[in-house]
Design a protein around this motif. Sequence first.
Motif, PDB file in Angstrom:
ATOM      1  N   HIS A   1      36.921  48.143  30.046  1.00 58.25           N
ATOM      2  CA  HIS A   1      37.591  46.941  29.537  1.00 58.25           C
ATOM      3  C   HIS A   1      37.904  46.041  30.732  1.00 58.25           C
ATOM      4  CE1 HIS A   1      38.250  49.294  25.861  1.00 58.25           C
ATOM      5  NE2 HIS A   1      38.661  50.250  26.659  1.00 58.25           N
ATOM      6  N   GLN A   2      37.604  44.755  30.606  1.00 58.67           N
ATOM      7  CA  GLN A   2      37.981  43.803  31.648  1.00 58.67           C
ATOM      8  C   GLN A   2      39.056  42.890  31.076  1.00 58.67           C
ATOM      9  OE1 GLN A   2      34.867  42.064  34.067  1.00 58.67           O
ATOM     10  NE2 GLN A   2      36.043  40.171  34.323  1.00 58.67           N
ATOM     11  N   ILE A   3      40.205  42.874  31.737  1.00 54.02           N
ATOM     12  CA  ILE A   3      41.385  42.195  31.216  1.00 54.02           C
ATOM     13  C   ILE A   3      41.979  41.330  32.322  1.00 54.02           C
ATOM     14  CG2 ILE A   3      43.726  42.539  30.312  1.00 54.02           C
ATOM     15  CD1 ILE A   3      42.671  45.182  29.077  1.00 54.02           C
ATOM     16  N   ASP A   4      42.273  40.067  31.993  1.00 57.94           N
ATOM     17  CA  ASP A   4      42.896  39.151  32.942  1.00 57.94           C
ATOM     18  C   ASP A   4      44.415  39.315  32.851  1.00 57.94           C
ATOM     19  OD1 ASP A   4      40.373  38.209  33.538  1.00 57.94           O
ATOM     20  OD2 ASP A   4      40.514  36.498  32.160  1.00 57.94           O
ATOM     21  N   ALA A   5      45.037  39.710  33.945  1.00 60.23           N
ATOM     22  CA  ALA A   5      46.484  39.937  33.984  1.00 60.23           C
ATOM     23  C   ALA A   5      47.203  38.752  34.616  1.00 60.23           C
ATOM     24  CB  ALA A   5      46.787  41.209  34.757  1.00 60.23           C
ATOM     25  N   PHE A   6      48.428  38.510  34.158  1.00 60.97           N
ATOM     26  CA  PHE A   6      49.217  37.355  34.587  1.00 60.97           C
ATOM     27  C   PHE A   6      48.432  36.065  34.344  1.00 60.97           C
ATOM     28  CE2 PHE A   6      50.737  40.850  37.411  1.00 60.97           C
ATOM     29  CZ  PHE A   6      51.987  40.975  36.854  1.00 60.97           C
ATOM     30  N   ALA A   7      47.803  35.995  33.184  1.00 55.36           N
ATOM     31  CA  ALA A   7      46.939  34.865  32.828  1.00 55.36           C
ATOM     32  C   ALA A   7      47.672  33.973  31.831  1.00 55.36           C
ATOM     33  CB  ALA A   7      45.631  35.369  32.232  1.00 55.36           C
ATOM     34  N   ASP A   8      47.976  32.746  32.235  1.00 53.96           N
ATOM     35  CA  ASP A   8      48.647  31.823  31.321  1.00 53.96           C
ATOM     36  C   ASP A   8      47.676  30.860  30.659  1.00 53.96           C
ATOM     37  OD1 ASP A   8      48.115  30.539  33.693  1.00 53.96           O
ATOM     38  OD2 ASP A   8      50.053  29.502  33.823  1.00 53.96           O
ATOM     39  N   ALA A   9      46.371  31.044  30.893  1.00 56.04           N
ATOM     40  CA  ALA A   9      45.333  30.226  30.275  1.00 56.04           C
ATOM     41  C   ALA A   9      44.032  31.017  30.330  1.00 56.04           C
ATOM     42  CB  ALA A   9      45.186  28.889  30.995  1.00 56.04           C
ATOM     43  N   PRO A  10      43.043  30.668  29.501  1.00 55.15           N
ATOM     44  CA  PRO A  10      41.742  31.339  29.615  1.00 55.15           C
ATOM     45  C   PRO A  10      41.160  31.182  31.014  1.00 55.15           C
ATOM     46  CG  PRO A  10      41.859  30.058  27.587  1.00 55.15           C
ATOM     47  CD  PRO A  10      43.071  29.689  28.391  1.00 55.15           C
ATOM     48  N   PHE A  11      40.481  32.247  31.479  1.00 52.35           N
ATOM     49  CA  PHE A  11      39.817  32.258  32.778  1.00 52.35           C
ATOM     50  C   PHE A  11      40.797  32.036  33.931  1.00 52.35           C
ATOM     51  CE2 PHE A  11      36.774  30.444  29.644  1.00 52.35           C
ATOM     52  CZ  PHE A  11      35.986  31.571  29.511  1.00 52.35           C
ATOM     53  N   SER A  12      42.008  32.526  33.750  1.00 50.35           N
ATOM     54  CA  SER A  12      43.003  32.496  34.817  1.00 50.35           C
ATOM     55  C   SER A  12      43.511  33.914  35.036  1.00 50.35           C
ATOM     56  CB  SER A  12      44.159  31.550  34.458  1.00 50.35           C
ATOM     57  OG  SER A  12      44.937  32.080  33.402  1.00 50.35           O
ATOM     58  N   GLY A  13      44.482  34.062  35.908  1.00 55.56           N
ATOM     59  CA  GLY A  13      45.020  35.387  36.183  1.00 55.56           C
ATOM     60  C   GLY A  13      44.078  36.219  37.038  1.00 55.56           C
ATOM     61  N   ASN A  14      44.372  37.516  37.101  1.00 49.32           N
ATOM     62  CA  ASN A  14      43.610  38.426  37.963  1.00 49.32           C
ATOM     63  C   ASN A  14      42.830  39.403  37.102  1.00 49.32           C
ATOM     64  OD1 ASN A  14      42.609  39.801  40.140  1.00 49.32           O
ATOM     65  ND2 ASN A  14      44.597  40.246  41.062  1.00 49.32           N
ATOM     66  N   PRO A  15      41.499  39.363  37.124  1.00 44.83           N
ATOM     67  CA  PRO A  15      40.717  40.291  36.311  1.00 44.83           C
ATOM     68  C   PRO A  15      40.822  41.718  36.863  1.00 44.83           C
ATOM     69  CG  PRO A  15      39.374  38.436  37.092  1.00 44.83           C
ATOM     70  CD  PRO A  15      40.648  38.423  37.866  1.00 44.83           C
ATOM     71  N   ALA A  16      41.058  42.657  35.971  1.00 42.97           N
ATOM     72  CA  ALA A  16      41.066  44.075  36.330  1.00 42.97           C
ATOM     73  C   ALA A  16      40.136  44.816  35.393  1.00 42.97           C
ATOM     74  CB  ALA A  16      42.475  44.655  36.234  1.00 42.97           C
ATOM     75  N   ALA A  17      39.453  45.809  35.924  1.00 43.60           N
ATOM     76  CA  ALA A  17      38.682  46.728  35.089  1.00 43.60           C
ATOM     77  C   ALA A  17      39.593  47.890  34.721  1.00 43.60           C
ATOM     78  CB  ALA A  17      37.453  47.229  35.830  1.00 43.60           C
ATOM     79  N   VAL A  18      39.564  48.282  33.462  1.00 44.58           N
ATOM     80  CA  VAL A  18      40.347  49.416  32.978  1.00 44.58           C
ATOM     81  C   VAL A  18      39.376  50.425  32.377  1.00 44.58           C
ATOM     82  CG1 VAL A  18      42.161  50.171  31.395  1.00 44.58           C
ATOM     83  CG2 VAL A  18      42.340  47.931  32.507  1.00 44.58           C
ATOM     84  N   MET A  19      39.409  51.662  32.878  1.00 41.26           N
ATOM     85  CA  MET A  19      38.459  52.686  32.448  1.00 41.26           C
ATOM     86  C   MET A  19      39.217  53.945  32.050  1.00 41.26           C
ATOM     87  SD  MET A  19      35.270  52.089  35.113  1.00 41.26           S
ATOM     88  CE  MET A  19      34.089  52.836  33.970  1.00 41.26           C
ATOM     89  N   PRO A  20      39.419  54.170  30.742  1.00 39.40           N
ATOM     90  CA  PRO A  20      40.057  55.403  30.284  1.00 39.40           C
ATOM     91  C   PRO A  20      39.110  56.594  30.484  1.00 39.40           C
ATOM     92  CG  PRO A  20      39.998  53.703  28.557  1.00 39.40           C
ATOM     93  CD  PRO A  20      39.084  53.268  29.632  1.00 39.40           C
TER      94      PRO A  20
END
Length: 275
Positions: A6-25
């Motif tokens: 899963h790729q999730i943008d954290a601390f994102a207040d708009a689309p294509f903002s924030g910091n992308p992180a990969a999450v792998m369960p």
Amino acid sequence: MEVLLHQIDAFADAPFSGNPAAVMPLLSWLPDELLQHLAEENNLAETAFYTSALPPDAGAPPDNSPAFHLRWFTPATEVALCGHATLAAAAQILDDMHPGADRVHFFTRSGWLRVDRDRDDLVLDLPAVPSAEIDVHGEVPHALAAALGVRPLRAFEGTDVVLILTSEAEVREVHPNFSAFPKLNRAAIVTATGDEADFVSRVFAPGVGIPEDPVTGSAHAQLTPLWSRELGRNAMSARQLSARGGALRCTLAGSRVRLAGRCRRYLDGVVRLPD
């Protein structure tokens, strides 16, 4: 073998903002070498890996909320603390696995961390990182200032080296020369009071494979107590002035820092590992 990604943008207040992180369960831990290869392949500032099996030294979870063992890898190395990837992992867990829960705990190399749901925001609870003021003309601050092309007013040292600049405009205009960077334990932060937010920052960590981090939760664990002392209040707004940008609400609560922000999911996929 297949692993979810899963790729999730954290601390994102708009689309294509924030910091992308990969999450792998993970069902169980893969070899560290393979985890590092996956983080390198993902090519994001951090990849968060987690399992539901807690290690023996974790002890009992702090409460009855869902609890997981969490680790973070940059493309170059495993790190001891990462805020934005923790927020991203919590967003994925609370959305996909525990939609009825309002809290999730993670056991990490930095101890137990907590993320709470607060309406549309997620609130990350981290240990506060103290800063000691150092000579702004000392060897490391002087070398950093030269590499960043700035004239800092003051310098502080904690987990990261912090240079306080005169204005938000000066923070925005920094153009680092990474080849001239001195060796640091982790990152260099430039920061100043903001035009709209209470304080702004940028974070550079070329030594761990991250030339400039888009939005850095762990850096705000150090910036929050520093600016709380400077501004005389415990609740503040912050903005990281990377190209993507991101917004945080920061609160100093004793020995802890609470960072609130939003997450936006970008993609869900499957990684097929070789047998």
